[in-house]
Motif scaffolding. Structure first.
Motif, PDB file in Angstrom:
ATOM      1  N   GLY A   1       4.894  -2.971  -1.444  1.00 39.12           N
ATOM      2  CA  GLY A   1       4.028  -2.970  -0.264  1.00 39.12           C
ATOM      3  C   GLY A   1       2.882  -3.956  -0.326  1.00 39.12           C
ATOM      4  N   ILE A   2       3.172  -5.165  -0.809  1.00 43.96           N
ATOM      5  CA  ILE A   2       2.148  -6.211  -0.763  1.00 43.96           C
ATOM      6  C   ILE A   2       2.173  -6.825   0.632  1.00 43.96           C
ATOM      7  CG2 ILE A   2       1.441  -8.426  -1.752  1.00 43.96           C
ATOM      8  CD1 ILE A   2       1.168  -5.940  -3.578  1.00 43.96           C
ATOM      9  N   TYR A   3       0.991  -7.067   1.199  1.00 45.78           N
ATOM     10  CA  TYR A   3       0.903  -7.548   2.579  1.00 45.78           C
ATOM     11  C   TYR A   3       1.004  -9.069   2.636  1.00 45.78           C
ATOM     12  CZ  TYR A   3      -0.718  -2.870   3.587  1.00 45.78           C
ATOM     13  OH  TYR A   3      -0.814  -1.514   3.702  1.00 45.78           O
ATOM     14  N   ALA A   4       1.914  -9.548   3.480  1.00 50.65           N
ATOM     15  CA  ALA A   4       2.069 -10.993   3.651  1.00 50.65           C
ATOM     16  C   ALA A   4       0.873 -11.587   4.387  1.00 50.65           C
ATOM     17  CB  ALA A   4       3.356 -11.288   4.420  1.00 50.65           C
ATOM     18  N   GLY A   5       0.247 -10.791   5.242  1.00 47.99           N
ATOM     19  CA  GLY A   5      -0.853 -11.299   6.048  1.00 47.99           C
ATOM     20  C   GLY A   5      -2.188 -11.306   5.308  1.00 47.99           C
ATOM     21  N   LEU A   6      -2.179 -10.903   4.044  1.00 47.11           N
ATOM     22  CA  LEU A   6      -3.424 -10.825   3.283  1.00 47.11           C
ATOM     23  C   LEU A   6      -3.289 -11.652   2.007  1.00 47.11           C
ATOM     24  CD1 LEU A   6      -3.734  -8.333   5.192  1.00 47.11           C
ATOM     25  CD2 LEU A   6      -4.783  -7.137   3.305  1.00 47.11           C
TER      26      LEU A   6
END
Lengths: 295, 235
Positions: B91-96
């Motif tokens: 669940g690592i965010y691509a947008g961050l």
């Protein structure tokens, strides 16, 4: 007098400025739509009606209470935002998990009801709203006269877009919003109150629509139908820019305003369709829009 | 409830839509303990963690977290009771950016690790703090998913398959981290497929099958009961 392709420079610049003014409204409205779509997964058809409400509130504040433009600039968006929060709480909350179509129908029906209400109360004809005294007149730029109010609309809209972009891209709150847009469930499991974020996002975004309504009030007839006339074009902007892209909304909004303005100068008959022609062309080559990411 | 008990799950049932996945899970985790849920794929281990976090559909039963009933709370309230969750898909965010990912979860209690401590523990994350989160390697993303819940002051960590699909040297690093967390008195609930990773770390192992706990093995019983475990896990 200087001419470009047989068109006087003064007329060309005048249309370009008008194009930018329209583009500013497109930008602010489509920005809100993009943020709402990203976060709530809802195609918010009430956006035009809420924009109209912003303008109507501005007019009503002056008509009934004598409150002028500058206070309206604050009060009307806040009022619209609060109505948005009510709408989210009572209605939208129930359709997030359903297909887009349900949200679209719900917000479309709501828009018709809001417009119908104002039509019932004030009739379909528009009311005039005067430009505030500080912004009457024009600036002489040498090659053209720039009406002060138009300049103000462009500057204010760009400032609002820049502020929104900064809030979303550069702050902690914006990181929450981006995270919740990407993966709402996990974001909530990491401790962020996502339902509250959704509520505030909707309130803020429709507040932006209300603000656009205030800015628009002195430039047009303030009437119940002003939103639906604009909204179709704004949706074309969102589609061209790419659903859910903030930068895309702003750049596309301003760009299409300019294209519309130019078309008015060179081939006025096509001015109201050029946006949709642009949409068709963009979708042929980039189905996700100019700034959208394909899934 | 005894004062050392941090998590007590009783008769937990959980559903995804119509599917009944958990059929009465019962277990407790004591403060400072490391407990592993073992089992075959589809046995209900991941669902157990997700149900504790409030991420499944309907749930019934009881989840006592640090003395508070959590069965009816929404996920963000459960986190605020001092829980850190590291999901299986990371669940690592691509947008961050990496650093935004790290700083995302709000602080829920005192005593969390400072950002400096975390960067000292995971130097790679410091080097890549400005990269987009999903541009990190799989191992780095796993470290980031773990690191971001150490900052919040959560005392109970729910870690889902953190060794899955990673190179042995990184799995080794993760084992070292878990050991250090145990020393710092964190309470850890692991879901693991990798028995060799989990066995030396866990104080107790719970075997999940068909949505129920079917066996409990303490660290000191591991040697004698290895055959039984192998049969249950099919390894």
């Amino acid at each position: 007098m200087t001419e470009i392709f047989g068109v006087p420079l003064q007329a060309l610049m005048g249309q370009l400025v008008l194009g930018l003014v329209n583009g500013s409204f497109y930008a602010v409205l489509s920005l809100g739509l993009a943020v709402i779509f990203g976060m709530l997964n809802i195609i918010n058809f009430t956006h035009g009606a809420l924009y109209m409400m912003g303008a109507m509130f501005t007019w009503m504040l002056l008509e009934y209470t004598g409150v002028g433009y500058w206070w309206s600039l604050l009060l009307a968006p806040v009022g619209v935002g609060l109505i948005g929060i009510l709408i989210e709480r009572v209605l939208l909350r129930h359709v997030y998990k359903l297909d887009h179509l349900y949200g679209l129908l719900l917000t479309f029906g709501l828009a018709l009801m809001i417009e119908g209400l104002f039509r019932h109360l004030y009739g379909a004809a528009g009311q005039p709203y005067a430009v505030p005294s500080q912004l009457t007149g024009a600036l002489d730029l040498g090659f053209m006269f720039l009406p002060k109010y138009r300049a103000w609309v462009i500057v204010a809209s760009l400032a609002v877009c820049l502020f929104t972009w900064y809030m979303i891209e550069k702050t902690r709150l914006g990181a929450y919003l981006r995270a919740a847009t990407e993966n709402a469930k996990l974001t909530q499991a990491l401790g962020i109150n996502v339902p509250l974020m959704v509520l505030l996002t909707y309130g803020f975004s429709v507040g932006l629509a209300g603000l656009a309504g205030v800015l628009a009030a002195p430039t047009t007839q303030v009437g119940p139908l002003m939103g639906s006339n604009l909204l179709i074009v704004v949706f074309a902007v969102v589609v061209i820019g790419g659903m859910g892209s903030i930068l895309g909304s702003v750049v596309t909004g301003l760009g299409l305003g300019l294209v519309e303005g130019l078309t008015k100068v060179f081939y006025a008959e096509a001015a109201s369709t050029v946006v949709f022609i642009a949409m068709a062309i963009v979708l042929m080559f980039r189905p996700a829009g100019l700034f959208g990411r394909e899934k | 409830m005894s004062p050392t008990e941090y998590l007590r799950v009783s008769d937990l049932h959980a559903f995804y839509g119509e599917s009944h996945i958990l059929h009465g899970i019962d277990f407790t985790v004591r403060r400072g303990e490391c407990v592993t849920l073992l089992g075959r794929n589809g046995a209900g281990r991941t669902t157990t963690l997700r149900a504790i976090m409030g991420l499944t559909g309907k749930r019934t039963g009881s989840i006592m977290l640090n003395g508070r009933e959590a069965i009816n709370l929404p996920p963000h309230r459960i986190t605020q009771l001092g829980v850190g969750y590291c999901p299986e898909e990371r669940g690592i965010y691509a947008g961050l950016s990496t650093e935004e990912n790290l700083l995302l979860p709000p602080v829920v209690g005192s005593g969390g690790m400072s950002v400096d401590e975390i960067y000292a523990m995971f130097p790679n994350l410091w080097e890549r703090r400005h990269s987009q989160g999903t541009k990190l390697s799989g191992g780095e993303q796993q470290m980031l998913a773990l690191a971001r819940i150490l900052r919040t002051g959560a005392r109970l960590l729910l870690l889902d398959e953190i060794s899955e699909g990673l190179a042995p040297v990184i799995v080794q690093k993760l084992a070292d981290v878990i050991r250090e967390l145990k020393q710092r008195d964190y309470t850890v609930l692991l879901v693991e497929q990798n028995f060799r990773f989990a066995a030396p770390l866990a104080d107790r192992m719970l075997v999940v099958e068909h949505g129920q706990i079917v066996a409990e093995i303490a660290q000191h019983e591991l040697r004698q009961r290895k055959d039984m475990l192998q049969e249950l896990l099919g390894v």
